[in-house]
Motif scaffolding. Sequence first.
Motif, PDB file in Angstrom:
ATOM      1  N   ILE A  10      14.274  -1.391 -29.758  1.00 20.39           N
ATOM      2  CA  ILE A  10      13.495  -1.804 -28.598  1.00 20.39           C
ATOM      3  C   ILE A  10      14.453  -2.349 -27.547  1.00 20.39           C
ATOM      4  O   ILE A  10      15.247  -3.249 -27.827  1.00 20.39           O
ATOM      5  CB  ILE A  10      12.457  -2.874 -28.975  1.00 20.39           C
ATOM      6  CG1 ILE A  10      11.526  -2.342 -30.067  1.00 20.39           C
ATOM      7  CG2 ILE A  10      11.656  -3.310 -27.749  1.00 20.39           C
ATOM      8  CD1 ILE A  10      10.642  -3.387 -30.682  1.00 20.39           C
ATOM      9  N   LEU A  11      14.365  -1.807 -26.354  1.00 19.30           N
ATOM     10  CA  LEU A  11      15.211  -2.229 -25.245  1.00 19.30           C
ATOM     11  C   LEU A  11      14.350  -2.923 -24.193  1.00 19.30           C
ATOM     12  O   LEU A  11      13.384  -2.338 -23.699  1.00 19.30           O
ATOM     13  CB  LEU A  11      15.914  -1.015 -24.627  1.00 19.30           C
ATOM     14  CG  LEU A  11      16.761  -1.279 -23.398  1.00 19.30           C
ATOM     15  CD1 LEU A  11      17.926  -2.210 -23.747  1.00 19.30           C
ATOM     16  CD2 LEU A  11      17.292   0.032 -22.847  1.00 19.30           C
ATOM     17  N   PHE A  12      14.685  -4.167 -23.887  1.00 23.57           N
ATOM     18  CA  PHE A  12      13.958  -4.930 -22.874  1.00 23.57           C
ATOM     19  C   PHE A  12      14.761  -4.928 -21.582  1.00 23.57           C
ATOM     20  O   PHE A  12      15.930  -5.290 -21.566  1.00 23.57           O
ATOM     21  CB  PHE A  12      13.729  -6.375 -23.342  1.00 23.57           C
ATOM     22  CG  PHE A  12      12.788  -6.470 -24.500  1.00 23.57           C
ATOM     23  CD1 PHE A  12      11.422  -6.491 -24.294  1.00 23.57           C
ATOM     24  CD2 PHE A  12      13.265  -6.535 -25.802  1.00 23.57           C
ATOM     25  CE1 PHE A  12      10.545  -6.570 -25.366  1.00 23.57           C
ATOM     26  CE2 PHE A  12      12.403  -6.618 -26.871  1.00 23.57           C
ATOM     27  CZ  PHE A  12      11.037  -6.623 -26.650  1.00 23.57           C
ATOM     28  N   HIS A  13      14.125  -4.525 -20.501  1.00 26.61           N
ATOM     29  CA  HIS A  13      14.778  -4.526 -19.191  1.00 26.61           C
ATOM     30  C   HIS A  13      14.616  -5.870 -18.491  1.00 26.61           C
ATOM     31  O   HIS A  13      15.319  -6.150 -17.523  1.00 26.61           O
ATOM     32  CB  HIS A  13      14.207  -3.410 -18.311  1.00 26.61           C
ATOM     33  CG  HIS A  13      14.552  -2.047 -18.810  1.00 26.61           C
ATOM     34  ND1 HIS A  13      15.775  -1.454 -18.585  1.00 26.61           N
ATOM     35  CD2 HIS A  13      13.854  -1.166 -19.556  1.00 26.61           C
ATOM     36  CE1 HIS A  13      15.804  -0.264 -19.146  1.00 26.61           C
ATOM     37  NE2 HIS A  13      14.649  -0.069 -19.751  1.00 26.61           N
ATOM     38  N   ILE A  36      11.068 -12.242 -31.906  1.00 22.58           N
ATOM     39  CA  ILE A  36      12.337 -11.858 -31.295  1.00 22.58           C
ATOM     40  C   ILE A  36      12.509 -12.541 -29.944  1.00 22.58           C
ATOM     41  O   ILE A  36      11.557 -12.986 -29.328  1.00 22.58           O
ATOM     42  CB  ILE A  36      12.429 -10.330 -31.129  1.00 22.58           C
ATOM     43  CG1 ILE A  36      11.257  -9.808 -30.292  1.00 22.58           C
ATOM     44  CG2 ILE A  36      12.443  -9.627 -32.462  1.00 22.58           C
ATOM     45  CD1 ILE A  36      11.668  -8.754 -29.362  1.00 22.58           C
ATOM     46  N   ASP A  37      13.753 -12.589 -29.503  1.00 20.14           N
ATOM     47  CA  ASP A  37      14.101 -13.136 -28.196  1.00 20.14           C
ATOM     48  C   ASP A  37      14.430 -11.959 -27.289  1.00 20.14           C
ATOM     49  O   ASP A  37      15.448 -11.297 -27.478  1.00 20.14           O
ATOM     50  CB  ASP A  37      15.290 -14.074 -28.335  1.00 20.14           C
ATOM     51  CG  ASP A  37      15.742 -14.655 -27.013  1.00 20.14           C
ATOM     52  OD1 ASP A  37      15.091 -14.416 -25.977  1.00 20.14           O
ATOM     53  OD2 ASP A  37      16.770 -15.356 -27.017  1.00 20.14           O
ATOM     54  N   SER A  38      13.583 -11.685 -26.327  1.00 21.54           N
ATOM     55  CA  SER A  38      13.773 -10.510 -25.469  1.00 21.54           C
ATOM     56  C   SER A  38      14.957 -10.658 -24.521  1.00 21.54           C
ATOM     57  O   SER A  38      15.411  -9.675 -23.940  1.00 21.54           O
ATOM     58  CB  SER A  38      12.504 -10.238 -24.662  1.00 21.54           C
ATOM     59  OG  SER A  38      12.270 -11.281 -23.742  1.00 21.54           O
ATOM     60  N   SER A  39      15.499 -11.868 -24.384  1.00 22.65           N
ATOM     61  CA  SER A  39      16.625 -12.068 -23.468  1.00 22.65           C
ATOM     62  C   SER A  39      17.901 -11.380 -23.952  1.00 22.65           C
ATOM     63  O   SER A  39      18.807 -11.146 -23.162  1.00 22.65           O
ATOM     64  CB  SER A  39      16.897 -13.559 -23.249  1.00 22.65           C
ATOM     65  OG  SER A  39      17.411 -14.151 -24.428  1.00 22.65           O
ATOM     66  N   VAL A  40      17.948 -11.007 -25.242  1.00 22.15           N
ATOM     67  CA  VAL A  40      19.140 -10.320 -25.756  1.00 22.15           C
ATOM     68  C   VAL A  40      19.178  -8.868 -25.295  1.00 22.15           C
ATOM     69  O   VAL A  40      20.202  -8.211 -25.397  1.00 22.15           O
ATOM     70  CB  VAL A  40      19.253 -10.403 -27.295  1.00 22.15           C
ATOM     71  CG1 VAL A  40      19.375 -11.836 -27.755  1.00 22.15           C
ATOM     72  CG2 VAL A  40      18.084  -9.720 -27.974  1.00 22.15           C
ATOM     73  N   GLY A  41      18.066  -8.359 -24.806  1.00 18.04           N
ATOM     74  CA  GLY A  41      18.011  -7.011 -24.240  1.00 18.04           C
ATOM     75  C   GLY A  41      17.695  -5.913 -25.229  1.00 18.04           C
ATOM     76  O   GLY A  41      16.852  -5.076 -24.987  1.00 18.04           O
ATOM     77  N   ASN A  42      18.345  -5.898 -26.367  1.00 12.99           N
ATOM     78  CA  ASN A  42      18.175  -4.827 -27.351  1.00 12.99           C
ATOM     79  C   ASN A  42      17.887  -5.429 -28.722  1.00 12.99           C
ATOM     80  O   ASN A  42      18.635  -6.274 -29.191  1.00 12.99           O
ATOM     81  CB  ASN A  42      19.444  -3.980 -27.407  1.00 12.99           C
ATOM     82  CG  ASN A  42      19.266  -2.742 -28.231  1.00 12.99           C
ATOM     83  OD1 ASN A  42      18.278  -2.046 -28.100  1.00 12.99           O
ATOM     84  ND2 ASN A  42      20.231  -2.464 -29.090  1.00 12.99           N
TER      85      ASN A  42
END
Length: 72
Positions: A10-13, A36-42
Amino acid sequence: MARNSSLINILFHYDLGEIYIDLMNMETGEYVSNIIDSSVGNVIIPFSGEEGYYTITFTLADGVTYIGEFEI
């Protein structure tokens, strides 16, 4: 066809903060839950990869929920 394991990448923009992710195989009952912590991006989430119909639910800290579906 059973697999040893599979991954969902999962990749968060955008930084959406802490997200609860629930993955369920509706045919076998397999259930995976992660925070999960979306700030890590992936983010990579391991699961069995068994054939079936899956739902994946993303719940944001403010309670907003997004639901996806896929089949293997």
